[in-house]
Design an enzyme around this catalytic site. Structure first.
Site, short mmCIF file in Angstrom:
data_model
loop_
_atom_site.label_atom_id
_atom_site.label_comp_id
_atom_site.label_asym_id
_atom_site.label_seq_id
_atom_site.Cartn_x
_atom_site.Cartn_y
_atom_site.Cartn_z
N LYS A 97 -73.25 36.86 83.40
CA LYS A 97 -72.87 37.11 84.79
C LYS A 97 -72.00 36.00 85.35
CE LYS A 97 -76.45 40.38 86.08
NZ LYS A 97 -77.57 40.72 86.98
N ARG A 99 -83.36 40.21 80.13
CA ARG A 99 -82.39 41.25 79.80
C ARG A 99 -81.07 40.57 79.42
NH1 ARG A 99 -78.54 44.28 82.76
NH2 ARG A 99 -78.40 46.48 82.17
#
Length: 282
Positions: free
Chosen positions: A221, A255
């Protein structure tokens, strides 16, 4: 605090952190790793299992900042054939969706977990899942994907995220969902600045005190890019380290796109925990 998660066909022991592998079946994933065919998804699934994935998370609609919605039928056309192809692989299958119709059809096809970035707030979402045996991941997001990163603001991000997640979990329990089916996700990068994300990572323990296990996703991210200066395809080390910090602060499921690196981090943590527990028993 539950250590076992009821997850469809499986009952997962969360005393050891679990790795959730990301399988995007979209053409517009921010990480550029979408599996656009059933066979490609199957090959990717087999690879990530060999690298140590415990759960496979299948997504048919991008939730990257600025992403536009995908229609129900298109999302089902992407997701359902993949679920049917992967159901025999011996790993829990998670479906990343906010649409009740997709939830229903995915459960029928063999999904074990519904991972909803909208926290089961859509009309009919709770009804779609409450009578099943699937696990439910409740995520916090401020705004919608297409606008969520436009100047997000909180008075107290830890308190507000924690309160929202606790309220949504309570709504599920009040509908008849057993507490050992529920996971909470603070939603890194979903309507949050870099400072918000770092504050949440450092303070995960305060959210964990809700009593529900935490799932976190920081892999590749922009928060990692802002910290390291690295491009999206070169953030595996930062992602594994962020996952390790999250685990140290209470996360039970991480995740990730980068399974092997994350598996190494989890193994180091597990070895240290085992030594610590043995020393306490002497």
């Amino acid at each position: 605090m539950p250590q076992m998660l009821v997850c469809g066909r499986f009952c997962l022991d969360l005393s050891v952190p679990k790795i959730m592998a990301i399988l995007n079946v979209t053409p517009d994933s921010f990480s550029g790793d979408g599996c656009l065919t059933r066979d490609a998804a199957l090959r990717t699934a087999e690879r990530v299992i060999s690298e140590g994935a415990d759960i496979l998370d299948i997504g048919g609609e991008s939730s990257r900042p600025g992403a536009l919605p995908v229609g129900e039928q298109e999302e089902m056309d992407r997701v359902l054939p993949v679920v049917e192809a992967l159901v025999s692989l011996g790993r829990p299958l998670s479906i990343d969706t906010a649409k009740p119709s997709v939830m229903c059809e995915a459960i029928k096809a063999g999904a074990d977990l519904i991972n909803d970035i909208s926290a089961f707030q859509a009309d009919g979402a709770i009804d779609a899942v409450k009578d099943s045996a699937v696990a439910l991941c409740v995520m916090h997001m401020k705004g919608q994907p297409r606008t969520m990163q436009i100047a997000p603001f909180y008075d107290n991000v830890l308190f507000e995220v924690g309160e929202f997640l606790a309220e949504r979990a309570e709504a599920l329990v009040e509908s008849g969902v057993a507490s050992d089916r529920i996971l909470l996700d603070p939603g890194f990068g979903f309507g949050k600045s870099i400072d918000h994300n770092v504050t949440i990572l450092k303070g995960l323990g305060s959210i964990r005190r809700s009593g529900y296990p935490l799932l976190v996703g920081m892999s590749r991210k922009s928060m990692l890019g802002q910290i390291t200066g690295r491009d999206v395809g070169d953030r595996a080390v930062a992602g594994a380290l962020a996952a390790l910090i999250a685990i140290q602060n209470g996360a039970r499921v991480v995740r990730t796109h980068d399974i092997a690196a994350t598996r190494d981090a989890v193994r180091v943590w597990t070895a240290l925990e085992a030594i610590g527990k043995a020393a306490c028993q002497e």
